[in-house]
Motif scaffolding. Structure first.
Motif, PDB file in Angstrom:
ATOM      1  N   LEU A  34      12.778  -0.649  -0.570  1.00 35.44           N
ATOM      2  CA  LEU A  34      11.514  -0.152  -0.351  1.00 35.44           C
ATOM      3  C   LEU A  34      11.444   1.670  -1.567  1.00 35.44           C
ATOM      4  O   LEU A  34      12.253   2.109  -1.118  1.00 35.44           O
ATOM      5  CB  LEU A  34      11.113   1.142   1.246  1.00 35.44           C
ATOM      6  N   LEU A  35      11.119   1.261  -2.436  1.00 33.78           N
ATOM      7  CA  LEU A  35      10.182   2.086  -3.160  1.00 33.78           C
ATOM      8  C   LEU A  35       9.552   3.960  -2.370  1.00 33.78           C
ATOM      9  O   LEU A  35       8.156   2.508  -3.292  1.00 33.78           O
ATOM     10  CB  LEU A  35      10.691   1.878  -4.874  1.00 33.78           C
ATOM     11  N   LYS A  48       5.398   4.858  -2.498  1.00 35.00           N
ATOM     12  CA  LYS A  48       4.606   4.913  -3.398  1.00 35.00           C
ATOM     13  C   LYS A  48       4.449   6.096  -4.565  1.00 35.00           C
ATOM     14  O   LYS A  48       4.070   5.759  -5.945  1.00 35.00           O
ATOM     15  CB  LYS A  48       3.241   5.022  -2.952  1.00 35.00           C
ATOM     16  N   LYS A  49       4.331   6.525  -4.037  1.00 31.70           N
ATOM     17  CA  LYS A  49       4.634   8.335  -4.666  1.00 31.70           C
ATOM     18  C   LYS A  49       6.268   7.929  -5.830  1.00 31.70           C
ATOM     19  O   LYS A  49       5.617   8.819  -7.475  1.00 31.70           O
ATOM     20  CB  LYS A  49       4.688   9.694  -4.147  1.00 31.70           C
ATOM     21  N   TYR A  50       6.609   7.054  -5.951  1.00 31.41           N
ATOM     22  CA  TYR A  50       7.987   6.830  -6.605  1.00 31.41           C
ATOM     23  C   TYR A  50       7.884   5.834  -7.524  1.00 31.41           C
ATOM     24  O   TYR A  50       7.960   5.512  -8.638  1.00 31.41           O
ATOM     25  CB  TYR A  50       9.059   7.141  -6.219  1.00 31.41           C
ATOM     26  N   VAL A  51       6.832   4.927  -7.800  1.00 31.69           N
ATOM     27  CA  VAL A  51       6.824   4.264  -8.004  1.00 31.69           C
ATOM     28  C   VAL A  51       5.714   4.087  -9.918  1.00 31.69           C
ATOM     29  O   VAL A  51       4.171   4.880 -10.321  1.00 31.69           O
ATOM     30  CB  VAL A  51       5.894   2.665  -7.163  1.00 31.69           C
ATOM     31  N   PRO A  52       6.456   3.363 -10.480  1.00 28.95           N
ATOM     32  CA  PRO A  52       6.131   4.238 -12.213  1.00 28.95           C
ATOM     33  C   PRO A  52       4.609   3.416 -12.083  1.00 28.95           C
ATOM     34  O   PRO A  52       4.344   2.212 -11.145  1.00 28.95           O
ATOM     35  CB  PRO A  52       7.019   3.480 -13.252  1.00 28.95           C
ATOM     36  N   LYS A  53       4.086   4.011 -12.906  1.00 34.52           N
ATOM     37  CA  LYS A  53       1.979   3.868 -12.913  1.00 34.52           C
ATOM     38  C   LYS A  53       2.214   2.878 -13.872  1.00 34.52           C
ATOM     39  O   LYS A  53       3.705   2.407 -15.135  1.00 34.52           O
ATOM     40  CB  LYS A  53       1.218   4.625 -13.700  1.00 34.52           C
ATOM     41  N   LYS A  54       1.305   1.518 -13.844  1.00 29.79           N
ATOM     42  CA  LYS A  54       1.428   0.708 -14.606  1.00 29.79           C
ATOM     43  C   LYS A  54       2.455  -0.753 -14.622  1.00 29.79           C
ATOM     44  O   LYS A  54       2.448  -1.527 -15.473  1.00 29.79           O
ATOM     45  CB  LYS A  54       1.117   1.308 -16.153  1.00 29.79           C
ATOM     46  N   CYS A  55       3.899  -0.506 -13.003  1.00 32.53           N
ATOM     47  CA  CYS A  55       4.559  -1.289 -13.222  1.00 32.53           C
ATOM     48  C   CYS A  55       4.064  -2.616 -12.601  1.00 32.53           C
ATOM     49  O   CYS A  55       2.739  -2.555 -11.682  1.00 32.53           O
ATOM     50  CB  CYS A  55       5.320  -0.862 -13.080  1.00 32.53           C
ATOM     51  N   GLN A  56       4.127  -3.759 -12.971  1.00 30.83           N
ATOM     52  CA  GLN A  56       4.093  -4.732 -12.267  1.00 30.83           C
ATOM     53  C   GLN A  56       5.362  -6.293 -11.530  1.00 30.83           C
ATOM     54  O   GLN A  56       6.461  -5.881 -11.390  1.00 30.83           O
ATOM     55  CB  GLN A  56       3.470  -5.760 -13.141  1.00 30.83           C
ATOM     56  N   ASP A  83       0.635  -1.060   0.191  1.00 27.42           N
ATOM     57  CA  ASP A  83      -0.572   0.120  -0.617  1.00 27.42           C
ATOM     58  C   ASP A  83       1.047   0.806  -0.221  1.00 27.42           C
ATOM     59  O   ASP A  83       0.587   1.952  -0.946  1.00 27.42           O
ATOM     60  CB  ASP A  83      -1.134   0.030   1.385  1.00 27.42           C
ATOM     61  N   TYR A  84       2.091   1.622   0.365  1.00 30.32           N
ATOM     62  CA  TYR A  84       2.975   2.052   0.710  1.00 30.32           C
ATOM     63  C   TYR A  84       3.797   2.795   0.198  1.00 30.32           C
ATOM     64  O   TYR A  84       4.208   3.100  -0.176  1.00 30.32           O
ATOM     65  CB  TYR A  84       3.643   2.293   2.135  1.00 30.32           C
ATOM     66  N   GLY A  85       4.067   1.170  -0.960  1.00 27.20           N
ATOM     67  CA  GLY A  85       4.722   1.451  -2.141  1.00 27.20           C
ATOM     68  C   GLY A  85       5.236  -0.338  -2.364  1.00 27.20           C
ATOM     69  O   GLY A  85       4.275  -0.392  -2.810  1.00 27.20           O
ATOM     70  N   ALA A  86       6.657   0.087  -3.181  1.00 26.62           N
ATOM     71  CA  ALA A  86       6.644  -1.749  -3.657  1.00 26.62           C
ATOM     72  C   ALA A  86       8.317  -2.029  -3.256  1.00 26.62           C
ATOM     73  O   ALA A  86       9.730  -0.989  -2.779  1.00 26.62           O
ATOM     74  CB  ALA A  86       7.253  -1.007  -4.726  1.00 26.62           C
ATOM     75  N   HIS A  87       8.341  -3.080  -2.884  1.00 29.10           N
ATOM     76  CA  HIS A  87       9.866  -4.053  -2.450  1.00 29.10           C
ATOM     77  C   HIS A  87      10.807  -4.545  -4.092  1.00 29.10           C
ATOM     78  O   HIS A  87      10.101  -5.206  -4.617  1.00 29.10           O
ATOM     79  CB  HIS A  87       9.936  -4.422  -1.233  1.00 29.10           C
ATOM     80  N   LEU A  88      11.614  -3.688  -3.326  1.00 29.32           N
ATOM     81  CA  LEU A  88      13.289  -4.059  -4.943  1.00 29.32           C
ATOM     82  C   LEU A  88      13.984  -5.592  -4.171  1.00 29.32           C
ATOM     83  O   LEU A  88      13.836  -5.117  -3.787  1.00 29.32           O
ATOM     84  CB  LEU A  88      13.937  -2.735  -5.225  1.00 29.32           C
TER      85      LEU A  88
END
Length: 199
Positions: free
Chosen positions: A31-32, A34-42, A17-22
Motif C-alpha cells: 500500500l502507498l 493516498k497522500k503519497y500517491v503522485p498526481k496524474k499517475c495511472q 480511495d485510500y491510496g494505491a496498491h503497488l
C-alpha cells in the motif's frame, strides 16, 4: 524482489480511495497511502518509493525519502527518548528507533550521533545502532596505496578524524593532512596513503 529499508521502483497495479496498491512481486501488494500517491499517475506507472514494515508487520510504501537507508551510516539527531530507546529524525514521519541495547552510550535528546541503519532479523523492522564496530569488517583491508575510496567522517580525535572507509573499515585522516573544513557526518572522496592494522 522488494528491498525493505531501501528505495524501490514499483508498478501501480490498483487505485483505491485510500491510496494505491503497488506490485511487490513475491511480497504481494504494497500500500502507498493516498497522500503519497503522485498526481496524474495511472495504472502501470512506475513510482520510486521507500518500503518499510508498519506496526502490524505489513509492508508499506512512501514517496518520502529518508536521510539514510538500510546498510548506510549517518549522523542523526535524537528527537525523543522512551523505555524502548532513542528515536532519531531521519526525514520520515515515523522516527527511527535505536533500542537501548544498540546504544554505545546513552543517547540524549537534542544531540546527534553517528549510527548504522540495519534490518532487524527478528522483527523485520528498520533499526539503528551506534555500536559501529558490529557493522564494520575488522579484518585487515585489501586496499592499494593511492586507491580512491569513499569516506564518512565519524568523530574527531587528537590525531585527526576517525573515518569509515568504503562503508566497511575504520580509517584515519591525520590532522596535518586536512586541507579543508571537515565535519562529523560528512561524506567525501579520499585516497589510501598507508594500510595500518591498529585502527
Amino acid at each position: 524482489m522488494v528491498k525493505i529499508g531501501r528505495i524501490n521502483k514499483l508498478t501501480i497495479k490498483r487505485r483505491l480511495d485510500y491510496g494505491a496498491h503497488l506490485d511487490g512481486g513475491e511480497s504481494g501488494g504494497i500500500l502507498l497511502p493516498k497522500k503519497y500517491v503522485p498526481k496524474k499517475c495511472q495504472l502501470g506507472d512506475e513510482v520510486e518509493v521507500f518500503v518499510y514494515v508498519d506496526r502490524e508487520e505489513r509492508l508499506r510504501a512512501t514517496t518520502q525519502k529518508p536521510y539514510v537507508t538500510v546498510g548506510q551510516f549517518a549522523k542523526l539527531r535524537v528527537v525523543a527518548n522512551s523505555s524502548s530507546g532513542a528515536y532519531l529524525d531521519w526525514g520520515l514521519q515515523k522516527n527511527l528507533l535505536v533500542p537501548k541495547r544498540e546504544q554505545h552510550a546513552k543517547m540524549e535528546e537534542g544531540k546527534s550521533y553517528v549510527v548504522f541503519v540495519f534490518l532487524d532479523k527478528k522483527t523485520n523492522r528498520i533499526t539503528a545502532s551506534s555500536k559501529l564496530d558490529k557493522f564494520l569488517d575488522l579484518q585487515p583491508p585489501n586496499y592499494d596505496e593511492g586507491e580512491e575510496v569513499d569516506l564518512f567522517i565519524c568523530y574527531k580525535t587528537d590525531l585527526g578524524y576517525k573515518t569509515i572507509v568504503n562503508n566497511s573499515h575504520w580509517g584515519m585522516i591525520y590532522k596535518n593532512e586536512v586541507f579543508q573544513r571537515l565535519h562529523i557526518g560528512q561524506q567525501l572522496k579520499g585516497y589510501i596513503k598507508i594500510i595500518r592494522e591498529d585502527l
